[in-house]
Motif scaffolding. Sequence first.
Motif, PDB file in Angstrom:
ATOM      1  N   GLY A   1     -34.037  21.571   8.047  1.00 24.87           N
ATOM      2  CA  GLY A   1     -33.177  20.577   7.430  1.00 24.87           C
ATOM      3  C   GLY A   1     -32.204  19.986   8.430  1.00 24.87           C
ATOM      4  N   HIS A   2     -31.922  18.692   8.295  1.00 28.88           N
ATOM      5  CA  HIS A   2     -30.928  18.071   9.164  1.00 28.88           C
ATOM      6  C   HIS A   2     -30.289  16.898   8.434  1.00 28.88           C
ATOM      7  CE1 HIS A   2     -34.540  15.679   9.892  1.00 28.88           C
ATOM      8  NE2 HIS A   2     -33.765  14.702  10.320  1.00 28.88           N
ATOM      9  N   CYS A   3     -29.097  16.573   8.858  1.00 34.08           N
ATOM     10  CA  CYS A   3     -28.309  15.521   8.217  1.00 34.08           C
ATOM     11  C   CYS A   3     -27.656  14.695   9.314  1.00 34.08           C
ATOM     12  CB  CYS A   3     -27.250  16.148   7.295  1.00 34.08           C
ATOM     13  SG  CYS A   3     -26.197  14.959   6.439  1.00 34.08           S
ATOM     14  N   GLU A   4     -28.255  13.587   9.626  1.00 32.00           N
ATOM     15  CA  GLU A   4     -27.716  12.687  10.647  1.00 32.00           C
ATOM     16  C   GLU A   4     -27.516  11.298  10.043  1.00 32.00           C
ATOM     17  OE1 GLU A   4     -26.599  13.374  13.497  1.00 32.00           O
ATOM     18  OE2 GLU A   4     -27.367  15.405  13.790  1.00 32.00           O
ATOM     19  N   PRO A   5     -26.357  10.702  10.269  1.00 35.30           N
ATOM     20  CA  PRO A   5     -25.242  11.234  11.053  1.00 35.30           C
ATOM     21  C   PRO A   5     -24.478  12.303  10.288  1.00 35.30           C
ATOM     22  CG  PRO A   5     -24.635   9.128  10.086  1.00 35.30           C
ATOM     23  CD  PRO A   5     -26.083   9.343   9.747  1.00 35.30           C
ATOM     24  N   ARG A   6     -24.140  13.367  11.013  1.00 35.37           N
ATOM     25  CA  ARG A   6     -23.288  14.390  10.422  1.00 35.37           C
ATOM     26  C   ARG A   6     -21.842  13.894  10.384  1.00 35.37           C
ATOM     27  NH1 ARG A   6     -24.084  19.042  14.299  1.00 35.37           N
ATOM     28  NH2 ARG A   6     -25.209  17.506  15.551  1.00 35.37           N
ATOM     29  N   PRO A   7     -21.039  14.430   9.447  1.00 37.81           N
ATOM     30  CA  PRO A   7     -19.628  14.018   9.406  1.00 37.81           C
ATOM     31  C   PRO A   7     -18.939  14.287  10.736  1.00 37.81           C
ATOM     32  CG  PRO A   7     -20.209  15.232   7.426  1.00 37.81           C
ATOM     33  CD  PRO A   7     -21.375  15.367   8.359  1.00 37.81           C
TER      34      PRO A   7
END
Length: 316
Positions: free
Chosen positions: A183-189
Amino acid sequence: MSGTQAHPRQLSFGIKTTPAHIGYEDIVRVWREADRVPSIEHAWLWDHLVPMFGPADGPVLEGWTLLSALAARTERLGLGLLVSGNRVRPPALLAKMAATVDVIAGGRLTVGLGVGATRRADGGSGGVPAKNAAVDEYAAYGITPVGPAEGVARLAESCAILRLLWTEERVDFDGAYYRLAGGHCEPRPARHLPLLVGGTGTRTLRVAAEHADVWNAPGPPHNDVAFLRERAAVLDRHCADIGRPPEDIVRSVQTHVFWADPERTRATVRELVDAGFGHIVLSLTLPLPASAAHRVAEEIIEPVLAEHRTVPAHAG
């Protein structure tokens, strides 16, 4: 601030506009007005897909898409939902949505999360308004309620997943209810994204002690101040059990604005402040008057802030 501390050192006030039986332009008008009122520091929506009051077939705007629009049309207000229902969106999707809204808001988002409606052993639903509106909501959108214990366990896993996705490049998670592979979330905060946990159940308060930056509870007319004091003390004990300073968690509470009787609302707010709550969210009841944000600031917020400033620094 500790839940047992009277007169919190800092106060912040916000408003909540419930997006049911009200149009988008009316909500935008109130938020843009509030954005120009310095004593209103934050603004909130709810997260329901059908009305919880009034005609059951009335209009309701979806919380996260509405929040994104309001983030784009305001500049200063902190913002969020009180609170996202954990069963409505998978946590990885919520992490992505929140990260996107925080980009749009320029770093003003607080992410609120709660268990949501749960199924009791007798087949009913815990914390349900009259006519089982929350049960009807879940049924209408194909969401299966779970039992309270599972609901809290899911909430805890979701809190962990959110924080991991906001801080790590790649996330593998193998929980009892949620699993991620790469899992990944880009852009990250670009900052520590504040996480607010809402609820008053003892097990939910344990989740708040472990994960939350802010704990929020519904206050009067739903819960009286004595109950909130007792719940804050439970949160303090959970913090002590895990070795976390209780003052690390901001104590937040919601209460209704009674437009015809501002002194009634001010008296309630004073009680909440005396009980140690420093993050006050004023729910703007319908119908909204003209200049609603200015009225709530002038009639409720600013008088209470003026009184608070007169409390000696050693008080409490």
